[in-house]
Motif scaffolding. Structure first.
Motif, PDB file in Angstrom:
ATOM      1  N   VAL A  37     -19.281 111.118  36.375  1.00 38.74           N
ATOM      2  CA  VAL A  37     -19.367 110.226  35.216  1.00 38.74           C
ATOM      3  C   VAL A  37     -20.476 110.719  34.290  1.00 38.74           C
ATOM      4  O   VAL A  37     -20.282 110.813  33.065  1.00 38.74           O
ATOM      5  N   GLU A  38     -21.628 111.057  34.840  1.00 43.21           N
ATOM      6  CA  GLU A  38     -22.734 111.557  34.016  1.00 43.21           C
ATOM      7  C   GLU A  38     -22.361 112.864  33.329  1.00 43.21           C
ATOM      8  O   GLU A  38     -22.632 113.056  32.140  1.00 43.21           O
ATOM      9  N   ASP A  47     -16.764 103.596  31.272  1.00 41.30           N
ATOM     10  CA  ASP A  47     -17.381 103.115  30.038  1.00 41.30           C
ATOM     11  C   ASP A  47     -17.527 101.596  30.098  1.00 41.30           C
ATOM     12  O   ASP A  47     -16.531 100.868  30.191  1.00 41.30           O
ATOM     13  N   ARG A  75     -20.392 113.748  24.593  1.00 35.90           N
ATOM     14  CA  ARG A  75     -21.404 113.760  23.520  1.00 35.90           C
ATOM     15  C   ARG A  75     -21.399 115.079  22.751  1.00 35.90           C
ATOM     16  O   ARG A  75     -21.891 115.136  21.627  1.00 35.90           O
ATOM     17  N   ALA A  82     -15.784 109.458  33.015  1.00 34.24           N
ATOM     18  CA  ALA A  82     -16.712 108.828  32.072  1.00 34.24           C
ATOM     19  C   ALA A  82     -16.004 107.765  31.243  1.00 34.24           C
ATOM     20  O   ALA A  82     -16.557 106.688  31.000  1.00 34.24           O
ATOM     21  N   GLN A  83     -14.790 108.045  30.818  1.00 31.34           N
ATOM     22  CA  GLN A  83     -14.053 107.061  30.029  1.00 31.34           C
ATOM     23  C   GLN A  83     -13.706 105.835  30.866  1.00 31.34           C
ATOM     24  O   GLN A  83     -13.801 104.707  30.384  1.00 31.34           O
ATOM     25  N   ARG A 131     -19.942 112.133  30.523  1.00 29.53           N
ATOM     26  CA  ARG A 131     -20.612 111.562  29.347  1.00 29.53           C
ATOM     27  C   ARG A 131     -21.280 112.659  28.525  1.00 29.53           C
ATOM     28  O   ARG A 131     -21.263 112.626  27.290  1.00 29.53           O
TER      29      ARG A 131
END
Length: 114
Positions: A100-101, A73, A108, A69-70, A104
């Motif tokens: 990636v999802e 970005d 969060r 995910a990073q 993320r």
């Protein structure tokens, strides 16, 4: 009489007075499980290890997802596409998109206070 330095003495290697022991390969050990004779203890210890490895694998997967995910970005100047992430991690592109999802979502979540 002027100061005169003697040339450095050459040291000779010491003679070997014994033959070095032959390197013997130790049999492969897996957390000393092969030395257990009691099947009840073997089951208990191997189950503990299996659970610990499972938890470690799940945690490592979470960190993979966070890293994916990073790297993906869009605010990063060097962000990578899912295909590029897949190539780095030896994943399929579809799996990289899912990671990636997932990452993320993990990012969060509020972090537990230490």
């Amino acid at each position: 009489m002027p100061d005169r330095q003697d040339p450095p003495r050459r040291l000779r290697p010491a003679p070997l007075l014994f033959e070095p022991e032959e390197l013997t390969a130790e049999p492969e050990r897996f957390f000393q499980l092969e030395s257990l004779d009691d099947p009840g203890e073997l089951l208990r210890r191997s189950t503990e290890l299996a659970l610990a490895f499972r938890v470690a694998a799940e945690r490592a997967t979470d960190y993979q997802a966070i890293a994916a995910a990073q790297l993906a970005d869009p605010h990063r100047f060097d962000s990578l596409s899912p295909a590029e992430i897949a190539a780095r991690a030896d994943w399929t592109a579809d799996y990289a998109v899912r990671m990636v999802e997932y990452g993320r979502g993990l990012l969060r979540q509020p972090r537990p206070s230490e």
